[in-house]
Design an enzyme around this catalytic site. Structure first.
Site, PDB file in Angstrom:
ATOM      1  N   PRO A   1      22.845 -35.231   4.377  1.00 24.48           N
ATOM      2  CA  PRO A   1      23.334 -36.219   3.905  1.00 24.48           C
ATOM      3  C   PRO A   1      24.139 -36.055   2.626  1.00 24.48           C
ATOM      4  CG  PRO A   1      21.019 -35.914   3.729  1.00 24.48           C
ATOM      5  CD  PRO A   1      22.025 -35.416   4.739  1.00 24.48           C
TER       6      PRO A   1
ATOM      7  N   GLU B   1      13.657 -32.400   5.716  1.00 21.73           N
ATOM      8  CA  GLU B   1      13.850 -32.961   4.314  1.00 21.73           C
ATOM      9  C   GLU B   1      15.232 -31.532   4.797  1.00 21.73           C
ATOM     10  OE1 GLU B   1      12.071 -35.153   4.577  1.00 21.73           O
ATOM     11  OE2 GLU B   1      13.501 -35.675   2.850  1.00 21.73           O
TER      12      GLU B   1
ATOM     13  N   ARG C   1      38.998 -32.664  19.807  1.00 26.32           N
ATOM     14  CA  ARG C   1      40.157 -33.603  20.545  1.00 26.32           C
ATOM     15  C   ARG C   1      41.857 -33.733  19.781  1.00 26.32           C
ATOM     16  NH1 ARG C   1      41.333 -38.017  17.398  1.00 26.32           N
ATOM     17  NH2 ARG C   1      42.062 -39.092  19.479  1.00 26.32           N
TER      18      ARG C   1
ATOM     19  N   ASP D   1      46.269 -41.959  15.697  1.00 21.57           N
ATOM     20  CA  ASP D   1      45.246 -42.668  15.342  1.00 21.57           C
ATOM     21  C   ASP D   1      45.140 -42.653  13.986  1.00 21.57           C
ATOM     22  OD1 ASP D   1      43.895 -41.553  17.939  1.00 21.57           O
ATOM     23  OD2 ASP D   1      43.492 -39.435  16.621  1.00 21.57           O
TER      24      ASP D   1
HETATM   25  N1  LIG Z   1      25.673 -35.385   8.149  1.00 20.53           N
HETATM   26  C1  LIG Z   1      24.951 -35.811   8.018  1.00 20.53           C
HETATM   27  C2  LIG Z   1      24.263 -37.120   7.718  1.00 20.53           C
HETATM   28  C3  LIG Z   1      22.574 -36.891   7.578  1.00 20.53           C
HETATM   29  C4  LIG Z   1      21.831 -35.387   7.456  1.00 20.53           C
HETATM   30  C5  LIG Z   1      22.360 -34.304   8.554  1.00 20.53           C
HETATM   31  C6  LIG Z   1      21.067 -33.162   8.468  1.00 20.53           C
HETATM   32  C7  LIG Z   1      20.256 -32.827   8.381  1.00 20.53           C
HETATM   33  C8  LIG Z   1      18.877 -32.475   8.183  1.00 20.53           C
HETATM   34  C9  LIG Z   1      17.874 -33.231   8.133  1.00 20.53           C
HETATM   35  N2  LIG Z   1      17.961 -34.559   8.169  1.00 20.53           N
HETATM   36  C10 LIG Z   1      16.974 -35.357   7.771  1.00 20.53           C
HETATM   37  C11 LIG Z   1      17.706 -35.630   6.028  1.00 20.53           C
HETATM   38  C12 LIG Z   1      17.505 -34.919   5.351  1.00 20.53           C
HETATM   39  C13 LIG Z   1      17.605 -34.795   3.663  1.00 20.53           C
HETATM   40  N3  LIG Z   1      17.201 -36.480   3.015  1.00 20.53           N
HETATM   41  C14 LIG Z   1      17.150 -37.566   4.432  1.00 20.53           C
HETATM   42  C15 LIG Z   1      16.819 -37.464   5.592  1.00 20.53           C
HETATM   43  C16 LIG Z   1      19.243 -34.335   8.412  1.00 20.53           C
HETATM   44  C17 LIG Z   1      20.875 -36.215   7.876  1.00 20.53           C
HETATM   45  N4  LIG Z   1      22.117 -37.516   7.808  1.00 20.53           N
HETATM   46  N5  LIG Z   1      22.979 -38.724   6.907  1.00 20.53           N
HETATM   47  C18 LIG Z   1      24.499 -38.270   7.333  1.00 20.53           C
HETATM   48  N6  LIG Z   1      25.330 -38.864   7.252  1.00 20.53           N
END
Ligand SMILES: N#Cc1c(-c2ccc3ccn(Cc4ccncc4)c3c2)n[nH]c1N
Length: 251
Positions: A93, A120, A162, A177
Site C-alpha cells: 500500500p 503488516e 495482456r 485501451d
Molecule cells: N498493491 C497493493 C495494496 C495493498 C497490500 C499489498 C501487499 C500487502 C501485504 C500485506 N498487506 C496488508 C497491509 C500492509 C500494510 N498496511 C496495511 C495492510 C498488504 C496490502 N493494499 N492496498 C494496495 N493497493
C-alpha cells in the site's frame, strides 16, 4: 515471460490459469510459477511471521524464509534470460502507483518475481538485500488497503500479460485501451455497443452504423472526452494540446 510468485497462499493464484492469461500460458507466452513461502521454513509450525520491533499492531513477515525463497527462485535461471536478472515486484500500500505505463514497462522484462506479503508486510531488510542484486519495484494498485499482495499480483499479471505480443488478438488490441499511450492517452474509453440494433426500445447511436469511419472516430473521441471530463477530470490536464484536434480544443 517467466513469472514467479512467492506467497503463503499459492492457491490464491489459481485464476492465473484461467481465460486470457491461462491461454497465454498454455501457448507458452507466459511461464507462471507459484511458490509457497512456507517451503522455506524449518520449524514444525512453518512460521513466517513475528512481532514487530518497536512494538505496534499486527505481525511482520520474517526475513529468513524470504531470503531462502528468493535464493532458490534466482538459482533457477530461465534459459531465455540467462544474463538478465529479474525484476522483483513487491505489491504494497506504500508503493508507487501501478499504472498502464508501468504495466507496459514491466511487459518488457523477460522475468518478473512477485513477492506477496501478508500481515503488516515483509521485513524491510528483504527488499533492501534484494535491491543489491536486482531491480525492485514497490507498487500499489490503488488507494485502499488489502489484506495481502495476492489480489494485487492477479491485477498486475493480467494488466502486464495482456500487453505481451500474441496474447491479445488484433480484435482485442490494447492500442485503444483507456490510459494506453498515444493520442488517446489519459482519455477514458467511451461507450460500446453491439447487436441487436434495438434492445428494449433502446437503439444504437446512428453514427456507429453510418459507415463514415472518420465521423465515427471523431464521435468516439468526443465521447471519450466527455466521459473523462465527467469521471476523471484531472486526467484532462495531462492531454497533449498538440494531440487534440481543433474540435477537441473547442469542446
Ligand atoms: N498493491 C497493493 C495494496 C495493498 C497490500 C499489498 C501487499 C500487502 C501485504 C500485506 N498487506 C496488508 C497491509 C500492509 C500494510 N498496511 C496495511 C495492510 C498488504 C496490502 N493494499 N492496498 C494496495 N493497493
Amino acid at each position: 515471460m517467466r513469472v514467479d510468485v512467492i506467497t503463503i497462499f499459492p492457491e490464491y493464484l489459481a485464476p492465473l490459469g484461467v481465460s486470457l492469461i491461462g491461454k497465454a500460458a498454455d501457448r507458452g507466452l507466459l511461464d507462471i510459477r507459484a511458490h509457497d513461502l512456507r517451503d522455506w521454513t524449518h520449524d514444525v509450525h512453518r512460521t513466517v511471521d513475528d512481532t514487530p520491533y518497536g512494538g505496534g499492531p499486527g505481525m511482520v513477515m520474517k526475513p529468513e524464509p524470504w531470503g531462502e525463497a528468493l535464493d532458490a527462485v534466482l538459482a533457477d535461471v530461465p534459459p531465455e534470460s540467462p544474463e538478465l536478472p529479474p525484476t522483483l515486484v513487491v505489491p504494497t500500500p506504500s508503493g508507487r502507483p501501478f499504472t498502464q505505463a508501468k504495466a507496459a514497462q514491466l511487459a518488457e522484462s523477460p522475468w518478473l518475481i512477485f513477492a506477496c506479503g501478508r500481515y503488516e508486510g515483509i521485513d524491510r531488510r528483504v527488499i533492501d538485500a534484494a535491491a543489491e542484486r536486482m531491480a525492485v519495484e514497490e507498487l500499489s494498485i490503488g488507494d485502499y488497503v488489502l489484506a495481502g499482495g495476492e489480489v494485487a499480483v492477479l491485477v498486475m499479471v493480467e494488466a502486464i500479460g495482456r500487453l505481451l505480443p500474441g496474447v491479445l488478438g488484433n480484435a482485442e488490441s490494447a492500442r485503444d485501451d483507456s490510459f494506453a499511450a498515444g493520442a488517446m492517452e489519459s482519455l477514458l474509453e467511451g461507450p460500446a455497443y453491439t447487436k441487436p440494433a434495438e434492445w428494449r426500445g433502446r437503439t444504437v447511436p446512428e453514427i456507429l452504423t453510418s459507415g463514415n469511419h472518420g465521423a465515427i472516430a471523431r464521435w468516439r473521441r468526443e465521447q471519450a472526452f466527455a466521459r473523462t471530463a465527467a469521471h476523471r477530470p484531472e486526467l484532462l490536464a495531462r492531454l497533449d494540446p498538440a494531440a487534440l484536434d481543433k474540435r477537441d480544443r473547442l469542446a
